[in-house]
Scaffold this active site. Sequence first.
Site, PDB file in Angstrom:
ATOM      1  N   SER A 290       0.822  -1.208   0.000  1.00 62.83           N
ATOM      2  CA  SER A 290       0.000   0.000   0.000  1.00 62.83           C
ATOM      3  C   SER A 290       0.860   1.263   0.000  1.00 62.83           C
ATOM      4  CB  SER A 290      -0.905   0.019   1.226  1.00 62.83           C
ATOM      5  OG  SER A 290      -1.529  -1.220   1.413  1.00 62.83           O
TER       6      SER A 290
HETATM    7  N1  SAH Z   1      -0.669  -5.008   4.069  1.00 62.39           N
HETATM    8  C1  SAH Z   1       0.138  -5.313   2.909  1.00 62.39           C
HETATM    9  C2  SAH Z   1      -0.556  -5.005   1.600  1.00 62.39           C
HETATM   10  C3  SAH Z   1      -1.627  -5.969   1.359  1.00 62.39           C
HETATM   11  S1  SAH Z   1      -2.157  -6.222  -0.292  1.00 62.39           S
HETATM   12  C4  SAH Z   1       1.490  -4.652   2.963  1.00 62.39           C
HETATM   13  O1  SAH Z   1       1.795  -3.939   3.925  1.00 62.39           O
HETATM   14  O2  SAH Z   1       2.279  -4.888   2.033  1.00 62.39           O
HETATM   15  C5  SAH Z   1      -3.538  -7.248   0.139  1.00 62.39           C
HETATM   16  C6  SAH Z   1      -3.173  -8.641   0.570  1.00 62.39           C
HETATM   17  O3  SAH Z   1      -4.367  -9.274   0.989  1.00 62.39           O
HETATM   18  C7  SAH Z   1      -2.601  -9.495  -0.559  1.00 62.39           C
HETATM   19  O4  SAH Z   1      -1.343  -9.978  -0.209  1.00 62.39           O
HETATM   20  C8  SAH Z   1      -3.628 -10.625  -0.698  1.00 62.39           C
HETATM   21  O5  SAH Z   1      -3.039 -11.892  -0.977  1.00 62.39           O
HETATM   22  C9  SAH Z   1      -4.259 -10.632   0.665  1.00 62.39           C
HETATM   23  N2  SAH Z   1      -5.598 -11.244   0.715  1.00 62.39           N
HETATM   24  C10 SAH Z   1      -6.640 -11.109  -0.127  1.00 62.39           C
HETATM   25  N3  SAH Z   1      -7.678 -11.852   0.291  1.00 62.39           N
HETATM   26  C11 SAH Z   1      -7.299 -12.464   1.427  1.00 62.39           C
HETATM   27  C12 SAH Z   1      -7.923 -13.371   2.336  1.00 62.39           C
HETATM   28  N4  SAH Z   1      -9.180 -13.812   2.164  1.00 62.39           N
HETATM   29  N5  SAH Z   1      -7.229 -13.808   3.411  1.00 62.39           N
HETATM   30  C13 SAH Z   1      -5.949 -13.399   3.612  1.00 62.39           C
HETATM   31  N6  SAH Z   1      -5.300 -12.549   2.795  1.00 62.39           N
HETATM   32  C14 SAH Z   1      -5.960 -12.088   1.706  1.00 62.39           C
END
Ligand code: SAH
Length: 223
Positions: A71
């Site tokens: 993000s």
């Molecule tokens: N917080 C992260 C950015 C996240 S991007 C950072 O600091 O880099 C969103 C993430 O959510 C992705 O890695 C994706 O794989 C995950 N995601 C999406 N759906 C999900 C679910 N149902 N359970 C766990 N993770 C999930």
Amino acid sequence: MTGGPEDPFASEELAERKMRFLFALRSRGVTDARVLTAMEKVDRGLFVRGIFADRAYEDMPLPIACGQTISQPSVVGLMTQALQVSARDTVLEVGTGSGYQAAILAQLARRVYTVDRYRRLVREAADLFRQLDITNITTITADGSHGLPEQGPFDRILVTAAAEDPPGPLLEQLKPGGIMVLPVGQSDAVQSLIKVTRSSRGFDYEELRPVRFVPLVEGLGSE
Ligand code: SAH
């Protein structure tokens, strides 16, 4: 001249880069001193790999492995600020991604549980936490939309992928007095960042700002 760790020019450059990074955060509304200190400590450059690594200090989201994104720093700051984490809190983060947000939460909370549906992302983030000597993060590969019933309830929950509505299990796993911050929206284009506060009477919802996150997807990822 090569820029090794002893090189005074390199460290001057580093200090200036850090100053610009913090200035950008402040100018976009990240004003909480504890959050700014945490973001000063955690080097975003370590969480971005490959060709985008040199853009790690710019205020923009960047691609990471498995087609996901790290993000935008100001959004990380605003979400962390809205979560009002205290040093006694146990926090659940859904969506480990690069691990950057979890590393920041770990500076502010007692313990952080972070889950992602991609095994690879969880493994790489766990390696980074070890390398940085961050010992209060538990990493788990799971579908985070079910929360972690065995580890909960939680004082704070942060979701970094967008669902249509706040997932029921996450609401259930929020302690009374707890706060959850998450993006919600029907599509990729229109999402709002929501702050949910659980009181003895029920749940209060506050809409914070428009955002754009990758979707919360059911089940485990392929990598
Ligand atoms: N917080 C992260 C950015 C996240 S991007 C950072 O600091 O880099 C969103 C993430 O959510 C992705 O890695 C994706 O794989 C995950 N995601 C999406 N759906 C999900 C679910 N149902 N359970 C766990 N993770 C999930």
